[in-house]
Design an enzyme around this catalytic site. Structure first.
Site, PDB file in Angstrom:
ATOM      1  CD  GLU A   1     116.822  30.206  69.970  1.00 43.78           C
ATOM      2  OE1 GLU A   1     116.450  31.062  69.140  1.00 43.78           O
ATOM      3  OE2 GLU A   1     116.110  29.260  70.334  1.00 43.78           O
TER       4      GLU A   1
ATOM      5  CG  HIS B   1     107.465  30.867  70.244  1.00 42.45           C
ATOM      6  ND1 HIS B   1     107.756  31.901  69.392  1.00 42.45           N
ATOM      7  CD2 HIS B   1     108.567  30.691  71.023  1.00 42.45           C
ATOM      8  CE1 HIS B   1     108.995  32.333  69.624  1.00 42.45           C
ATOM      9  NE2 HIS B   1     109.511  31.622  70.624  1.00 42.45           N
TER      10      HIS B   1
END
Ligand code: 6MZ
Length: 336
Positions: free
Chosen positions: A199, A18
């Site tokens: 996640e 990211h």
């Protein structure tokens, strides 16, 4: 050559990074000076070694976001991130980022254009690293924002062919939606899709995402056979053969995995499932790809041959073109 040197020198492939989580302390400090923003440069050095939870880790992104508020700052940030991955001998980088508009300072289009400009500039400065962009959708920002980002990605594949190659579904997994119908729309126009998945425990959503069959999955932390109730999801994942992007240090520091030893890598690798090792947010988690490979080797004792093989296989799971994959594979194969 010792193991540390081997991991550093090995030509590597990073598929899960990211942009705003990848900013190093020196980049954050540079941006502080650039904007004379309200954030003091010592705040940019915040301790990143200990988060009590995933939500606490998400607060770290606010720092980078407060500093990447103009196209110029986004350009500088992207150039630095590419340079740092190159210095770690990453030869292929898929960067992902969420388009952001900031009052009258920047539109989402300008945000993406600044990243593309940095990718172009880096091409001549660091020709050894090939960089692609995935446009992210933040689960928490709602349908309208997600649709806007997808429409922008579609515009950008036409405007800048070869730069934008896919869509990433990310954001705080404890909130929001997975917008699968929007992902379907991007799939139809030829964008590849990677989705953060499991996640945190979320059986229904995990099931939906696996059925949707993205091209790759991120994390899959809560899908493994020794986790109560996830055996069926684990089997579904194995059957799907969808490559999983694994970010060891990220999961440990966010406390979604108790220790390296119990990382889902262990179960997926043993089952021969396709995986790729990645950094997630190298700035926030104070890591780099060679460090992640070193950790992988020291915890699971997988050895040089397998590390090189993982790098070669990662090329296959990437969203690069067939020609690009060929030349990347040759570079890794020629390394000893
Ligand atoms: C989910 C994450 C993430 O897009 O502003 N992001 N999403 N799980 C994670 N695990 C730790 N790490 C980062 O980069 C920062 C954004 O990436 C996503 C979050 O949406 C975060 O705001 P960009 O460049």
């Amino acid at each position: 050559m010792d193991m540390q040197e081997f991991c550093r020198k090995l030509p590597k492939v990073e598929l899960h990074a990211h942009l705003n989580g990848s900013l190093s302390v020196s980049t954050l400090q540079k941006l502080c000076k650039m904007h004379r923003s309200g954030i003091a440069s010592d705040q940019a050095c915040m301790d990143t070694t200990n988060f009590s939870s995933l939500s606490e880790c998400f607060k770290m992104f606010d720092i980078a976001h407060a500093l990447t508020i103009t196209p110029q700052a986004v350009f500088v940030a992207t150039c630095d991130v590419i340079k740092e991955f190159h210095e770690d001998n990453v030869i292929y980088l898929e960067l992902r980022s969420t388009p952001r508009a900031v009052n009258d300072l920047m539109t989402k289009t300008e945000y993406l254009e600044a990243i593309i400009k940095a990718m172009e500039a880096s091409k001549s400065e660091f020709p050894q690293i090939l960089v692609k962009l995935l446009v992210s959708i933040n689960r928490k920002q709602g349908y309208e924002s997600a649709e806007e980002n997808i429409n922008l990605a579609i515009q950008f594949i036409e405007k800048y062919p070869g730069y934008v190659v896919g869509i990433d579904l990310s954001g705080d997994p404890t909130a929001g939606d997975s917008f699968l119908e929007l992902l379907e729309k991007s799939r139809k126009v030829g964008l590849s899709i990677t989705a953060h998945c499991a996640e945190v425990p979320n059986e229904v959503e995990t099931n939906d995402i696996l059925k949707f069959k993205p091209d790759r999955l991120g994390h899959c932390t809560c899908i493994h056979p020794s986790l109560q109730g996830s055996q069926q999801l684990f089997n579904m994942l194995l059957e799907s053969k969808i490559p999983v992007e694994l970010c060891l240090t990220s999961n440990i520091k966010c406390k979604t995995v108790p220790s390296y030893m119990y990382h889902q890598f262990k179960y997926l690798y043993k089952a021969g499932h396709p995986i790729t090792i990645a950094t997630d947010d190298k700035g926030v988690f104070n890591t780099c790809l060679s460090k992640e490979l070193e950790i992988l080797n020291s915890v699971f004792n997988i050895g040089r041959k397998q590390l090189k093989e993982l790098s070669i296989l990662s090329v296959q799971y990437s969203f690069a073109s067939t020609e690009e994959k060929k030349s990347l594979t040759a570079i890794i194969e020629n390394f000893d």
